[in-house]
Design a protein around this motif. Structure first.
Motif, mmCIF file in Angstrom:
data_model
loop_
_atom_site.group_PDB
_atom_site.id
_atom_site.type_symbol
_atom_site.label_atom_id
_atom_site.label_comp_id
_atom_site.label_asym_id
_atom_site.label_seq_id
_atom_site.Cartn_x
_atom_site.Cartn_y
_atom_site.Cartn_z
ATOM 1 N N ARG A 8 -1.618 -5.399 66.029
ATOM 2 C CA ARG A 8 -0.388 -4.796 65.504
ATOM 3 C C ARG A 8 -0.270 -3.330 65.908
ATOM 4 O O ARG A 8 0.809 -2.845 66.220
ATOM 5 C CB ARG A 8 -0.342 -4.940 63.976
ATOM 6 C CG ARG A 8 0.920 -4.418 63.364
ATOM 7 C CD ARG A 8 2.140 -5.209 63.848
ATOM 8 N NE ARG A 8 3.339 -4.457 63.532
ATOM 9 C CZ ARG A 8 4.372 -4.328 64.341
ATOM 10 N NH1 ARG A 8 4.403 -4.940 65.498
ATOM 11 N NH2 ARG A 8 5.409 -3.614 63.988
ATOM 12 N N ALA A 11 0.895 -3.226 69.462
ATOM 13 C CA ALA A 11 2.341 -3.477 69.507
ATOM 14 C C ALA A 11 3.119 -2.236 69.046
ATOM 15 O O ALA A 11 4.160 -1.901 69.622
ATOM 16 C CB ALA A 11 2.692 -4.685 68.644
ATOM 17 N N ASP A 12 2.617 -1.557 68.022
ATOM 18 C CA ASP A 12 3.254 -0.320 67.557
ATOM 19 C C ASP A 12 3.302 0.713 68.675
ATOM 20 O O ASP A 12 4.327 1.375 68.881
ATOM 21 C CB ASP A 12 2.489 0.281 66.371
ATOM 22 C CG ASP A 12 2.606 -0.521 65.092
ATOM 23 O OD1 ASP A 12 3.544 -1.331 64.964
ATOM 24 O OD2 ASP A 12 1.745 -0.322 64.218
ATOM 25 N N ASP A 14 3.275 0.201 71.868
ATOM 26 C CA ASP A 14 4.282 -0.239 72.850
ATOM 27 C C ASP A 14 5.688 0.098 72.367
ATOM 28 O O ASP A 14 6.522 0.585 73.143
ATOM 29 C CB ASP A 14 4.170 -1.743 73.105
ATOM 30 C CG ASP A 14 2.912 -2.136 73.865
ATOM 31 O OD1 ASP A 14 2.273 -1.252 74.480
ATOM 32 O OD2 ASP A 14 2.568 -3.335 73.829
ATOM 33 N N ASP A 15 5.959 -0.159 71.094
ATOM 34 C CA ASP A 15 7.278 0.138 70.524
ATOM 35 C C ASP A 15 7.577 1.636 70.552
ATOM 36 O O ASP A 15 8.707 2.049 70.860
ATOM 37 C CB ASP A 15 7.376 -0.357 69.081
ATOM 38 C CG ASP A 15 7.373 -1.873 68.964
ATOM 39 O OD1 ASP A 15 7.596 -2.563 69.994
ATOM 40 O OD2 ASP A 15 7.139 -2.370 67.849
ATOM 41 N N LEU A 18 8.349 2.711 74.165
ATOM 42 C CA LEU A 18 9.693 2.291 74.574
ATOM 43 C C LEU A 18 10.768 3.152 73.923
ATOM 44 O O LEU A 18 11.713 3.606 74.581
ATOM 45 C CB LEU A 18 9.904 0.811 74.226
ATOM 46 C CG LEU A 18 11.203 0.191 74.704
ATOM 47 C CD1 LEU A 18 11.308 0.274 76.220
ATOM 48 C CD2 LEU A 18 11.279 -1.258 74.246
ATOM 49 N N TYR A 19 10.631 3.409 72.633
ATOM 50 C CA TYR A 19 11.607 4.225 71.910
ATOM 51 C C TYR A 19 11.693 5.635 72.507
ATOM 52 O O TYR A 19 12.772 6.137 72.790
ATOM 53 C CB TYR A 19 11.224 4.303 70.430
ATOM 54 C CG TYR A 19 12.091 5.250 69.649
ATOM 55 C CD1 TYR A 19 13.343 4.856 69.192
ATOM 56 C CD2 TYR A 19 11.660 6.545 69.377
ATOM 57 C CE1 TYR A 19 14.145 5.731 68.486
ATOM 58 C CE2 TYR A 19 12.455 7.428 68.669
ATOM 59 C CZ TYR A 19 13.699 7.019 68.227
ATOM 60 O OH TYR A 19 14.495 7.898 67.534
ATOM 61 N N ARG A 89 2.352 4.828 63.853
ATOM 62 C CA ARG A 89 3.751 5.043 63.471
ATOM 63 C C ARG A 89 4.211 6.371 64.020
ATOM 64 O O ARG A 89 3.479 7.344 64.024
ATOM 65 C CB ARG A 89 3.893 5.022 61.964
ATOM 66 C CG ARG A 89 3.514 3.697 61.380
ATOM 67 C CD ARG A 89 3.680 3.696 59.897
ATOM 68 N NE ARG A 89 3.196 2.441 59.361
ATOM 69 C CZ ARG A 89 2.760 2.302 58.148
ATOM 70 N NH1 ARG A 89 2.739 3.315 57.333
ATOM 71 N NH2 ARG A 89 2.342 1.126 57.720
ATOM 72 N N ALA A 93 10.662 7.008 64.923
ATOM 73 C CA ALA A 93 10.880 5.604 65.334
ATOM 74 C C ALA A 93 11.371 4.767 64.178
ATOM 75 O O ALA A 93 11.203 5.062 63.052
ATOM 76 C CB ALA A 93 9.591 5.015 65.893
#
Length: 93
Positions: A8, A11-12, A14-15, A18-19, A89, A93
């Motif tokens: 997780r 994935a965070d 990666d997010d 991208l943001y 985090r 985002a």
């Protein structure tokens, strides 16, 4: 110091990349931010009690530090403590 990055948290990251890449129109800025975040993982593993306790929202023995990188401590065998980065985090985002 050894640590594990939970799926997780990967994935965070990666997010977040991208943001930031979209918001700044710069892959370089996004990459530098992710490098800044991940460079703190070893520090957190070396000093597992630094940061704010987050037992209520992240679970027992969890802490957060700086850019809301959460580190969970799990008891391992023979008195060892396994350090796992649970989430990453980003404030915008």
């Amino acid at each position: 110091m050894a640590h594990r990055v939970a799926p997780r948290a990967e994935a965070d990251l990666d997010d977040i990349w991208l943001y930031v890449a979209k918001e700044t129109a710069s892959m370089d800025v996004a990459t530098r931010l992710i490098d800044s975040i991940t460079s703190r993982f070893s520090f957190l593993a070396s000093f597992p009690y630094v940061g704010r306790a987050r037992d209520e929202d992240l679970g027992a023995s969890s802490r957060s530090f700086a850019v809301d990188v959460a580190l969970k401590l799990l008891k391992g065998g023979k008195g060892k403590v396994q350090k796992t980065v649970l989430r990453a985090r980003y404030g915008r985002a």
